[in-house]
Design an enzyme around this catalytic site. Sequence first.
Site, short mmCIF file in Angstrom:
data_model
loop_
_atom_site.label_atom_id
_atom_site.label_comp_id
_atom_site.label_asym_id
_atom_site.label_seq_id
_atom_site.Cartn_x
_atom_site.Cartn_y
_atom_site.Cartn_z
N ARG A 90 -16.57 34.95 -65.05
CA ARG A 90 -17.17 35.71 -63.94
C ARG A 90 -16.17 35.74 -62.78
NH1 ARG A 90 -20.90 34.08 -59.48
NH2 ARG A 90 -21.43 36.07 -58.54
N HIS A 128 -18.07 40.09 -53.45
CA HIS A 128 -18.51 38.70 -53.29
C HIS A 128 -18.20 38.31 -51.84
CE1 HIS A 128 -19.00 34.61 -55.49
NE2 HIS A 128 -18.90 34.32 -54.21
N GLU A 151 -24.94 37.13 -53.94
CA GLU A 151 -25.70 36.43 -52.90
C GLU A 151 -25.83 37.23 -51.60
OE1 GLU A 151 -24.84 31.81 -54.20
OE2 GLU A 151 -23.84 32.58 -52.40
N ASN A 170 -27.82 32.09 -58.98
CA ASN A 170 -26.95 31.00 -58.53
C ASN A 170 -27.85 29.86 -58.09
OD1 ASN A 170 -24.89 32.77 -58.99
ND2 ASN A 170 -24.18 32.90 -56.87
N TYR A 197 -28.17 25.78 -57.16
CA TYR A 197 -27.53 24.50 -56.84
C TYR A 197 -28.54 23.46 -56.39
CZ TYR A 197 -22.98 26.94 -56.65
OH TYR A 197 -21.85 27.65 -56.95
N GLU A 232 -23.98 30.93 -61.27
CA GLU A 232 -23.27 29.82 -60.64
C GLU A 232 -24.15 28.57 -60.69
OE1 GLU A 232 -21.73 30.22 -56.61
OE2 GLU A 232 -21.07 32.27 -57.04
#
Length: 492
Positions: A88, A133, A179, A319, A321, A394
């Site tokens: 990616r 991005h 994002e 994504n 986390y 991610e």
Amino acid sequence: MLSGNFKEINNEENFHFPKNFLFGTASSSYQYEGAYLTDGKTLSNWDVFTSIPGKIADGSHGKVAVDHYHRYPEDLDLMEDLGVNSYRLSLSWARILPKGRFGDVNMAGIHHYNRMINNILKRGIEPFVTLTHYDIPQELEFRYGSWLNPQIREDFEHYAEICFQYFGNRVKFWSTFNEPNVQVILGYRKGTYPPSRCSKSFGNCTHGDSYIEPLVAAHNIIRSHLAAVNIYRKNYQEEQRGKIGIVMNTIWFEPVSESLADRLAVERAQAFYLTWFLDPIVFGRYPREMQDILGKDLPKFTKDDLKSSKSGLDFIGINQYTSRYAKDCLHSKCEPGKGGTRVEGFVYANAHKDGLPLGEPTGVDWFNIYPQGMEKMLMYATERYKNIPLYVTENGFGENNTGVLLNDYRRVNFMSSYLDALKRAMRKGADVRGYFTWSLLDNFEWISGYTIRFGLYHVDFDTQERTPRLSASWYKNFIFQHRAQSKDYDDA
């Protein structure tokens, strides 16, 4: 000794990733490429922002970053050695269209990405490409205020079409944005990302309106996404046979108490963070919670915006986390200055409850380890956006920059526990088709500069030497084991 540990960590009975599941690593142009004015590229918004004193923790920038622009063949060799089948990456808009639609296509930029895509494919790796991005040509900020101006849609359409024309015969996975929720909140509400706009009560900015501008910027991003999807579907998708989606940052929210008010706050937290973007793209309208609270401040979509005949994406990139507690500020009192405003859905999101963290702290202020959040987030997306495939675009572990740290057992434990959570979601029916770890290399981590390291490979930023960490061996072994299991399962 290592292989025994690996086996123990990954002992998930009766689970097999599909044979075509994508295992990869993720990167972005500004964080990796460097070569900031090479071969016709002009300044991006991040080139300009990082030159302002005090904006980046260590005063650094991405002018060289990890020099991926020149060293990508070496980095692709590392990926090939890991056994990944996808990479990616994002394209630099300012490298392809230095002046946006007000200037010519920079063919040197096109040739660079053509060579790179061909090199990726030559190694049996699938390129998974993001159009932007966070970085855009600074020209668009200078000319008309970028995302605050509706005409940015024309620029993004033009840029997307150039990319489909030149690369679409080989790129089968396109993400329009990475994002956008983070981009809008940090760029226009808190002012810590470019263009650094906010109200005085939200941050240290000279211009901006934290109550209105994030809504306007988000609206123009959503309109731009839908326009690019429409062009792709109308002119390219049938022949090129690719897929197009969007990548969102996700936070799983747990209620700070079991009260009805805090449980409703969890729904508002998602509405003002994630579904703010996804609901209009999938359903053609903003989430009800946003409509109820923001009323006429919420921009309206036109029929032209929503002309795409079906859901405005083929997949959702997640994504994932970390997670937060959500506390109600609509019916309960919240401390001033702690979030919880109208534009945040009257929710105070925090990583602590009664002084105790949600999950394990990492030393990185925004980031606690809470693997359950991965499973719950994937199930939430599955239930809300039925039948839309998901990719974990991610997921990774960051540590403060303290020495070389090659024995990164905490990253191994993080990846293992989050991948276990991903498997649990898949067993429950989540249609997850890929996992990309952030990141192959230590790199420029936005406003943290080079103070946080996320790489499977340590990078010496003075010499650009890449050195594998324990996590690189672990990920290689994980991929090998699961490929073997999938093959055995298919052969059985």
